[in-house]
Design an enzyme around this catalytic site. Structure first.
Site, mmCIF file in Angstrom:
data_model
loop_
_atom_site.group_PDB
_atom_site.id
_atom_site.type_symbol
_atom_site.label_atom_id
_atom_site.label_comp_id
_atom_site.label_asym_id
_atom_site.label_seq_id
_atom_site.Cartn_x
_atom_site.Cartn_y
_atom_site.Cartn_z
ATOM 1 N N ASP A 64 36.477 25.840 -50.426
ATOM 2 C CA ASP A 64 37.938 25.850 -50.451
ATOM 3 C C ASP A 64 38.572 25.387 -49.142
ATOM 4 O O ASP A 64 39.722 24.981 -49.118
ATOM 5 C CB ASP A 64 38.447 27.277 -50.769
ATOM 6 N N HIS A 65 37.815 25.399 -48.059
ATOM 7 C CA HIS A 65 38.386 25.047 -46.750
ATOM 8 C C HIS A 65 38.293 23.547 -46.479
ATOM 9 O O HIS A 65 39.292 22.893 -46.239
ATOM 10 C CB HIS A 65 37.645 25.794 -45.635
ATOM 11 N N ASP A 119 34.703 35.617 -44.009
ATOM 12 C CA ASP A 119 36.063 35.144 -43.805
ATOM 13 C C ASP A 119 36.919 36.365 -43.490
ATOM 14 O O ASP A 119 36.787 37.415 -44.146
ATOM 15 C CB ASP A 119 36.595 34.449 -45.064
ATOM 16 N N ARG A 379 48.901 32.996 -40.723
ATOM 17 C CA ARG A 379 48.710 32.777 -39.281
ATOM 18 C C ARG A 379 49.566 31.607 -38.805
ATOM 19 O O ARG A 379 49.615 30.577 -39.478
ATOM 20 C CB ARG A 379 47.243 32.460 -38.974
ATOM 21 N N SER A 533 40.282 34.624 -36.889
ATOM 22 C CA SER A 533 39.300 34.315 -37.929
ATOM 23 C C SER A 533 37.921 34.911 -37.638
ATOM 24 O O SER A 533 37.640 35.370 -36.537
ATOM 25 C CB SER A 533 39.197 32.806 -38.098
ATOM 26 N N ARG A 535 35.242 33.100 -37.792
ATOM 27 C CA ARG A 535 34.319 31.982 -37.545
ATOM 28 C C ARG A 535 33.345 32.326 -36.420
ATOM 29 O O ARG A 535 33.727 32.536 -35.278
ATOM 30 C CB ARG A 535 35.087 30.688 -37.257
HETATM 31 C C1 MIC Z 1 41.030 31.179 -41.126
HETATM 32 O O1 MIC Z 1 41.943 31.546 -41.853
HETATM 33 O O2 MIC Z 1 41.131 31.075 -39.894
HETATM 34 C C2 MIC Z 1 39.705 30.842 -41.760
HETATM 35 C C3 MIC Z 1 39.506 29.393 -41.627
HETATM 36 O O3 MIC Z 1 39.733 31.178 -43.117
HETATM 37 C C4 MIC Z 1 38.633 31.652 -41.020
HETATM 38 C C5 MIC Z 1 37.270 31.302 -41.355
HETATM 39 C C6 MIC Z 1 36.780 30.083 -40.666
HETATM 40 O O4 MIC Z 1 37.137 29.807 -39.526
HETATM 41 O O5 MIC Z 1 35.973 29.400 -41.291
HETATM 42 C C7 MIC Z 1 38.768 33.159 -41.192
HETATM 43 O O6 MIC Z 1 39.876 33.647 -41.346
HETATM 44 O O7 MIC Z 1 37.782 33.887 -41.068
HETATM 45 FE FE1 SF4 Z 2 41.944 29.748 -46.308
HETATM 46 FE FE2 SF4 Z 2 41.821 31.293 -44.130
HETATM 47 FE FE3 SF4 Z 2 44.092 30.110 -44.852
HETATM 48 FE FE4 SF4 Z 2 43.173 32.060 -46.294
HETATM 49 S S1 SF4 Z 2 43.846 32.191 -44.182
HETATM 50 S S2 SF4 Z 2 43.988 30.138 -47.060
HETATM 51 S S3 SF4 Z 2 40.971 31.741 -46.179
HETATM 52 S S4 SF4 Z 2 42.222 29.084 -44.185
#
Ligand code: MIC
Ligand code: SF4
Length: 643
Positions: A64-65, A119, A379, A533, A535
């Site tokens: 999905d990313h 995540d 965010r 996140s 990550r």
């Molecule tokens: C995000 O919202 O920052 C992400 C991308 O979903 C991350 C995960 C990632 O960096 O792959 C998260 O929230 O954990």
């Molecule tokens: Fe995707 Fe993270 Fe954004 Fe949620 S917050 S939509 S999991 S990138």
């Protein structure tokens, strides 16, 4: 004494420790989820454990990313994930099927079960009464291998909801109000459990929105009871059998109670560049907008988008505004299409994106230079949208739709009667893009494209850590600061050597080269270092660049765990003022690290440049000390030290 719902679920899954706040507990994990930006690493780690199949009740791998395929990298990663899933007993949600948290809520979540997700917004499933926690990929890999998930037992906070939301006021305003009150570190070391008579007025997707952004409070997770709303949601999904009623005991005791009268809330907005910079929309006033983006795992449910469609019906988006909408799942998109709402959105001038994270993680739709974007996401960290100088505001879909029409930030209460959304009695449960695992794993060959590089490893922690302070950072450094997202960097998530060039790129573009030239070093941070996140690249990349320790005033939960998992030492200043006594470029040394870690909570840091000595402490559990000493969780798990 009665138990909270959280305590009940933890107790039922407990395999290590006692439910005393601050103690380390280990719990059994029922379900895991990964997404493609964290999943490739998690599965490389799982492969390193040499098991034939996953050992959880259910594991799901989502794509999905990284759905923009501007080169071969993302497409290759998708194939890797698909074949790994087939081989190891994991369900695979194909690209286009939707955002992991939305799809998981619809198709897989089960009240009372535990979910560990790679995540940070995994707590979204708390809307269904699951104990759902976000973690780094390696923790999820260990859980898939049947290992417990260890975390510090949080304090349980009751959020007591009274009353009912007024028209045009939404679940997003509930969580934004809490963020305004408590700040982005107000939830650290806590689980937010919702209760009170207001709970029954909220549907499961609304509860999910609230739990989703509990991540922005820094909370371990958030959870709602499982009640008739939950039953109705699951029944509409054709999953009534998954329901069971769940609630706290009437005499449950909480560390703290926060009372919120839903009736009194109003439409809120988070201003740039933090989800807690919150104010009522009418106070912030008519900020001119260049972009409005609706979607993300926070606000992309059927009801959210139906209301947006009702607001936009028969009207046209303001000429200055680019309106983009990404439905949360294919189910949502299908419902919009079947009901005619999609036609209303298109007619109003909305640009429809595929069901995926998209602009939320900078995968396309970056705003113009110095542009102002209003988003229904969770965010708004600087640069996350893909445009370094963009100003990003966060609000509800209702505020977003109203503002898309006027071209300025708008309080939707000016629009007249609130559109009522009636849910269809049954939802189209079409799982054709969810592939079950192969019946004969031996037949599946894993496709490993050239972008997928082996996992970097490190050896045991040396006894003497000496290095230069390569970067001194302020408070609330996010993992987006440490390792950015965006369409250019994200395709390199499976290639640590290549992605390491982007470490701290937004703050200090010369960092990676400096770290390499110096052969590694030490980082210094302020409060809440590593917020945001999950990550693990934000730990893996510094590890790859030779960073051995991070000295900070405090750490965000998931990032702290990721540092430990990759053998880096998270150290805390004993006296916060000592932060001021270190400059970037100073040379620090910590002697007898191995012995001191195991025997004491304090260590001495010599600042060779300034000729000073300062004290730092660690708050690692004995298990975490052993993990760091071994050079990370993979070494620790493989060396059989784990009991
Ligand atoms: C995000 O919202 O920052 C992400 C991308 O979903 C991350 C995960 C990632 O960096 O792959 C998260 O929230 O954990
Ligand atoms: Fe995707 Fe993270 Fe954004 Fe949620 S917050 S939509 S999991 S990138």
């Amino acid at each position: 004494m009665g138990l909270s719902l959280t305590e009940k679920i933890i107790e039922q899954h407990l395999v290590h420790g006692a439910l005393v706040p601050g103690n380390e507990v280990g719990i059994r994990i029922d379900q895991t989820l990964t997404q493609d930006a964290t999943g490739t690493m998690a599965y490389l780690q799982f492969e390193a454990m040499n098991l034939p199949r996953v050992r959880v009740k259910l594991a799901v791998s989502y794509v999905d990313h990284n759905t923009l395929q501007t080169g071969f990298e993302n497409a290759d990663d998708h194939l890797f994930l698909q074949t790994v899933a087939a081989k190891y007993g994991i369900y695979f949600s194909r690209p286009g099927n939707g955002i992991c948290h939305q799809v998981h809520l619809e198709r897989f979540g089960i009240p009372g079960e535990t979910l560990l997700g790679a995540d940070s917004h995994t707590p979204t499933a708390g809307g269904l009464g699951m104990l759902a926690i976000g973690a780094g990929g390696l923790d999820v890999a260990v859980a898939m291998a049947g290992g417990p998930f260890y975390f510090t037992m949080p304090q349980i906070v009751l959020v007591y909801l009274e009353g009912k939301l007024a028209p045009w006021v939404t679940a997003k305003d509930v969580i934004l109000t809490l963020l305004g009150r408590l700040s982005v570190k107000g939830g650290v070391g806590k689980i937010f459990e919702y209760g009170g008579p207001g709970v029954q007025t909220l549907s499961v997707p609304e509860r999910a929105t609230i739990c989703n952004m509990g991540a922005e409070l820094g909370a371990t997770t958030s959870i709602f009871p499982s009640d008739t709303q939950t039953r109705a949601f699951l029944a509409a999904q054709g999953r009534a059998a998954a329901w069971q009623p769940l609630a706290a005991d009437p005499d449950a005791r909480y560390a703290e109670t926060i009372t919120l009268d839903l009736e009194k809330l109003e439409p809120m907005v988070a201003r740039p560049h933090s989800p807690d910079a919150v104010a009522p929309v009418h106070e912030v006033g008519p900020v001119p907008l260049d972009q409005v983006a609706i979607g993300s795992c926070t606000n992309s449910s059927y009801a959210d988008l139906m209301r947006v469609a009702a607001i936009l019906r028969g009207k046209t988006v303001h000429p200055r505004v680019s309106l983009v909408i990404a439905p949360g799942s294919r189910q949502v998109l299908r419902l919009l299409a079947q009901s005619g709402a999609l036609a209303d959105l298109l007619a109003a001038g909305a640009r429809i994106l595929e069901p995926a994270c998209g602009p939320c993680i900078g995968m396309g739709q970056a705003p113009p230079s110095a542009g102002v974007s209003l988003r229904t996401f969770n965010r708004n960290f600087r640069g996350r949208s893909g445009t370094g100088d963009a100003q990003v505001y966060l609000a509800s879909p209702e505020v977003a739709a109203a503002s898309a029409l006027t071209g300025v930030l708008t309080d939707p209460r000016t629009l007249g009667p609130y559109p009522q959304v009636t849910w269809p009695a049954t939802l189209p449960a079409d799982d054709r893009l969810i592939l079950p695992p192969a019946s004969d794993p031996a037949e599946v060959a894993i496709r490993r494209g050239p972008n997928i590089k082996p996992l970097p490893r490190t050896g045991p922690l040396p006894d003497r850590l000496e290095g230069e302070v390569l970067l001194k950072l302020g408070d609330h450094i996010t993992t987006d600061d440490i390792l950015p997202g965006g369409s250019k960097v994200l395709p390199l998530r499976s290639n640590i050597p290549a992605i390491s060039a982007y470490a701290f790129a937004g703050l200090d573009p010369g960092f990676a080269d400096r770290a390499k030239d110096a052969g590694g070093g030490i980082l210094v941070g302020g409060q809440n270092y590593g917020q945001g996140s999950s990550r693990e690249h934000a730990a893996l990349v510094p590890m790859y660049l030779g960073i051995k320790a991070v000295l900070a005033k405090s750490f965000a939960r998931i990032h702290r765990a990721n540092l430990i998992n990759f053998g880096l030492l998270p150290l805390l200043f004993v006296r916060e003022e000592d932060y001021d006594a270190i400059n970037q470029g100073d040379r620090l040394v910590i002697e007898n690290v191995r012995e001191s870690l195991a025997s004491d909570n304090e260590l001495q840091v010599k600042n060779l440049t300034r000729g000073q000595v300062l004290r730092v402490r660690h708050d690692l559990s004995p298990r975490e000390v052993a993990v760091v000493l071994a050079g990370g969780l993979l070494n620790y798990t493989k060396s059989g030290l784990q009991n």
